[in-house]
Design a protein around this motif. Sequence first.
Motif, PDB file in Angstrom:
ATOM      1  N   ARG A 123       0.783  -1.341  -0.073  1.00 25.26           N
ATOM      2  CA  ARG A 123      -0.028   0.209  -0.026  1.00 25.26           C
ATOM      3  C   ARG A 123       0.858   1.112  -0.166  1.00 25.26           C
ATOM      4  O   ARG A 123       2.057   1.207   0.486  1.00 25.26           O
ATOM      5  N   PRO A 124       0.252   2.390  -0.461  1.00 23.36           N
ATOM      6  CA  PRO A 124       0.995   3.522  -0.234  1.00 23.36           C
ATOM      7  C   PRO A 124       1.530   3.770   1.182  1.00 23.36           C
ATOM      8  O   PRO A 124       0.723   3.561   1.932  1.00 23.36           O
ATOM      9  N   GLY A 125       2.757   4.475   1.175  1.00 17.75           N
ATOM     10  CA  GLY A 125       3.461   4.650   2.544  1.00 17.75           C
ATOM     11  C   GLY A 125       3.733   3.645   3.273  1.00 17.75           C
ATOM     12  O   GLY A 125       4.292   3.652   4.468  1.00 17.75           O
ATOM     13  N   GLU A 126       4.067   2.349   2.301  1.00 10.61           N
ATOM     14  CA  GLU A 126       4.421   1.165   2.857  1.00 10.61           C
ATOM     15  C   GLU A 126       5.791   0.730   2.014  1.00 10.61           C
ATOM     16  O   GLU A 126       5.955   0.805   0.816  1.00 10.61           O
ATOM     17  N   ILE A 127       6.842   0.026   2.699  1.00 16.93           N
ATOM     18  CA  ILE A 127       7.725  -0.609   1.993  1.00 16.93           C
ATOM     19  C   ILE A 127       7.600  -1.996   2.297  1.00 16.93           C
ATOM     20  O   ILE A 127       7.552  -2.577   3.536  1.00 16.93           O
ATOM     21  N   PHE A 128       7.534  -2.785   1.374  1.00 16.86           N
ATOM     22  CA  PHE A 128       7.381  -4.232   1.410  1.00 16.86           C
ATOM     23  C   PHE A 128       8.541  -5.012   0.976  1.00 16.86           C
ATOM     24  O   PHE A 128       9.092  -4.675  -0.296  1.00 16.86           O
ATOM     25  N   GLY A 129       9.047  -5.483   1.763  1.00 16.72           N
ATOM     26  CA  GLY A 129      10.427  -6.214   1.461  1.00 16.72           C
ATOM     27  C   GLY A 129      10.267  -7.733   0.926  1.00 16.72           C
ATOM     28  O   GLY A 129       9.622  -8.648   1.488  1.00 16.72           O
ATOM     29  N   LEU A 130      11.142  -7.868  -0.125  1.00 20.15           N
ATOM     30  CA  LEU A 130      11.370  -9.305  -0.521  1.00 20.15           C
ATOM     31  C   LEU A 130      12.467  -9.775  -0.104  1.00 20.15           C
ATOM     32  O   LEU A 130      13.537  -9.522  -0.705  1.00 20.15           O
ATOM     33  N   LEU A 131      12.497 -10.551   0.746  1.00 15.59           N
ATOM     34  CA  LEU A 131      13.947 -11.107   1.124  1.00 15.59           C
ATOM     35  C   LEU A 131      14.221 -12.548   0.929  1.00 15.59           C
ATOM     36  O   LEU A 131      13.228 -13.552   0.920  1.00 15.59           O
ATOM     37  N   GLY A 132      15.285 -12.729   0.301  1.00 16.57           N
ATOM     38  CA  GLY A 132      15.556 -14.090  -0.512  1.00 16.57           C
ATOM     39  C   GLY A 132      17.251 -14.327  -0.701  1.00 16.57           C
ATOM     40  O   GLY A 132      17.703 -13.457  -1.054  1.00 16.57           O
ATOM     41  N   PRO A 133      17.535 -15.659  -0.999  1.00 10.98           N
ATOM     42  CA  PRO A 133      18.910 -15.740  -1.318  1.00 10.98           C
ATOM     43  C   PRO A 133      19.198 -15.862  -2.704  1.00 10.98           C
ATOM     44  O   PRO A 133      18.199 -15.634  -3.684  1.00 10.98           O
ATOM     45  N   ASN A 134      20.348 -15.977  -3.193  1.00 13.24           N
ATOM     46  CA  ASN A 134      20.405 -15.896  -4.600  1.00 13.24           C
ATOM     47  C   ASN A 134      19.461 -16.957  -5.363  1.00 13.24           C
ATOM     48  O   ASN A 134      19.450 -18.040  -4.909  1.00 13.24           O
ATOM     49  N   GLY A 135      18.702 -16.606  -6.510  1.00 10.94           N
ATOM     50  CA  GLY A 135      18.091 -17.387  -7.259  1.00 10.94           C
ATOM     51  C   GLY A 135      16.742 -17.743  -6.718  1.00 10.94           C
ATOM     52  O   GLY A 135      15.935 -18.702  -7.373  1.00 10.94           O
ATOM     53  N   ALA A 136      16.318 -16.934  -5.512  1.00  7.63           N
ATOM     54  CA  ALA A 136      15.082 -17.368  -4.941  1.00  7.63           C
ATOM     55  C   ALA A 136      13.982 -16.731  -6.022  1.00  7.63           C
ATOM     56  O   ALA A 136      12.663 -17.365  -5.600  1.00  7.63           O
ATOM     57  N   GLY A 137      13.955 -15.994  -6.613  1.00  7.83           N
ATOM     58  CA  GLY A 137      12.866 -15.476  -7.710  1.00  7.83           C
ATOM     59  C   GLY A 137      12.512 -14.057  -7.456  1.00  7.83           C
ATOM     60  O   GLY A 137      11.618 -13.586  -7.841  1.00  7.83           O
ATOM     61  N   LYS A 138      13.423 -13.109  -6.726  1.00  9.64           N
ATOM     62  CA  LYS A 138      13.196 -11.806  -6.513  1.00  9.64           C
ATOM     63  C   LYS A 138      13.118 -11.203  -7.608  1.00  9.64           C
ATOM     64  O   LYS A 138      12.182 -10.426  -7.761  1.00  9.64           O
ATOM     65  N   THR A 139      14.260 -11.191  -8.406  1.00  9.41           N
ATOM     66  CA  THR A 139      14.575 -10.319  -9.710  1.00  9.41           C
ATOM     67  C   THR A 139      13.356 -10.530 -10.618  1.00  9.41           C
ATOM     68  O   THR A 139      12.676  -9.635 -11.218  1.00  9.41           O
ATOM     69  N   THR A 140      12.942 -11.783 -10.722  1.00  7.75           N
ATOM     70  CA  THR A 140      12.151 -12.102 -11.817  1.00  7.75           C
ATOM     71  C   THR A 140      10.577 -11.599 -11.277  1.00  7.75           C
ATOM     72  O   THR A 140       9.968 -11.092 -11.969  1.00  7.75           O
ATOM     73  N   THR A 141      10.224 -11.813  -9.987  1.00  5.78           N
ATOM     74  CA  THR A 141       9.000 -11.003  -9.556  1.00  5.78           C
ATOM     75  C   THR A 141       8.990  -9.529  -9.869  1.00  5.78           C
ATOM     76  O   THR A 141       7.981  -8.978 -10.425  1.00  5.78           O
ATOM     77  N   LEU A 142      10.059  -9.040  -9.671  1.00  3.40           N
ATOM     78  CA  LEU A 142      10.363  -7.376  -9.612  1.00  3.40           C
ATOM     79  C   LEU A 142      10.135  -7.319 -11.322  1.00  3.40           C
ATOM     80  O   LEU A 142       9.601  -6.085 -11.607  1.00  3.40           O
ATOM     81  N   ARG A 143      10.724  -7.744 -11.974  1.00  7.95           N
ATOM     82  CA  ARG A 143      10.817  -7.644 -13.369  1.00  7.95           C
ATOM     83  C   ARG A 143       9.198  -7.503 -13.948  1.00  7.95           C
ATOM     84  O   ARG A 143       8.957  -7.081 -14.974  1.00  7.95           O
ATOM     85  N   ILE A 144       8.494  -8.655 -13.553  1.00  7.39           N
ATOM     86  CA  ILE A 144       7.087  -8.840 -13.569  1.00  7.39           C
ATOM     87  C   ILE A 144       6.258  -7.600 -13.375  1.00  7.39           C
ATOM     88  O   ILE A 144       5.632  -7.025 -14.232  1.00  7.39           O
TER      89      ILE A 144
END
Length: 268
Positions: free
Chosen positions: A30-51
């Motif tokens: 939501r606005p005014g919020e920082i949502f963190g995706l925490l994960g090791p190498n290869g977890a899928g973070k970049t793929t999620t953010l690229r989508i």
Amino acid sequence: MIHVEHLGKSFHDYQRGWVEAVRDVSFDCRPGEIFGLLGPNGAGKTTTLRILSTVLKPTTGKAVVAGYDVVDDPMEVRRRIGFMSAGTGIYDRMTAWELVAYFGRLYGLPKDRLRERMETVFGWLRMDDFRDVLGSKMSTGMKQKVSIARTIIHDPPVLIFDEPTSGLDILVQRIVLDKILELRDLGKTIVFSTHSMSEVERLCSRVAIIYRGELQAQGPIDELVARHGQPDVEELFFALVEQADARHAETAREALETTSNRGTGRTP
Ligand SMILES: Nc1ncnc2c1ncn2[C@@H]1O[C@H](COP(=O)(O)OP(=O)(O)OP(=O)(O)O)[C@@H](O)[C@H]1O
């Protein structure tokens, strides 16, 4: 402001066959919020953010960013987001000022508004003393500030930061994290990925732990830690990774058994 529902993405890789980089990922920010995706190498973070930033299309599920579906309305999404990743480029032959102005023009900012935003952003990030420094002559910290500047020049309501502090020394890390907090206080919707437990503890009101392409747990940090009976995020992270590895090994063992039973004609 960001709504992600059962998102999945598979890639075909010649060495590994089909790779399920992201599976059934759902969250809201939501606005005014920082949502963190925490994960090791290869977890899928970049793929999620690229989508979310419309660079990749999901294989399954959906994502709505600033009111627009990333597949149906990618242009509308792009107008309303700033995406910063490790690969956010700095051009050697452009000065800090020229590069940020270039991106401002790409976003269609009219001349007066662009000038006003440039002054604001350069002042806010304390970049005035290297306005005229070429990309090829910038320090890593300067480059990182320019990357942030080009990400926010059009004042988007949604910001997506993919490991924004990776490779930075602790002084520059602190500046970047402080700026992200200030952006949150301005009401921006921020999704942020990292390997660093201390960064999520410092920045995020809610966090998702992602591993093997799946969300292992998500929620407010205090709640998550308490729910899983762990003393802190780090212990929670290791416990979830261990559980996911155990499930994965069990599934692999069952699959192997089924295959070998088929081979011998025995029923399990
Ligand atoms: N274009 C691609 N083709 C094939 N496989 C890919 C592709 N992009 C990502 N993958 C695979 O998808 C999985 C998730 O990768 P992703 O980059 O999303 O992870 P990550 O959590 O961002 O990792 P890191 O912290 O190392 O950046 C990995 O197994 C990766 O090898």
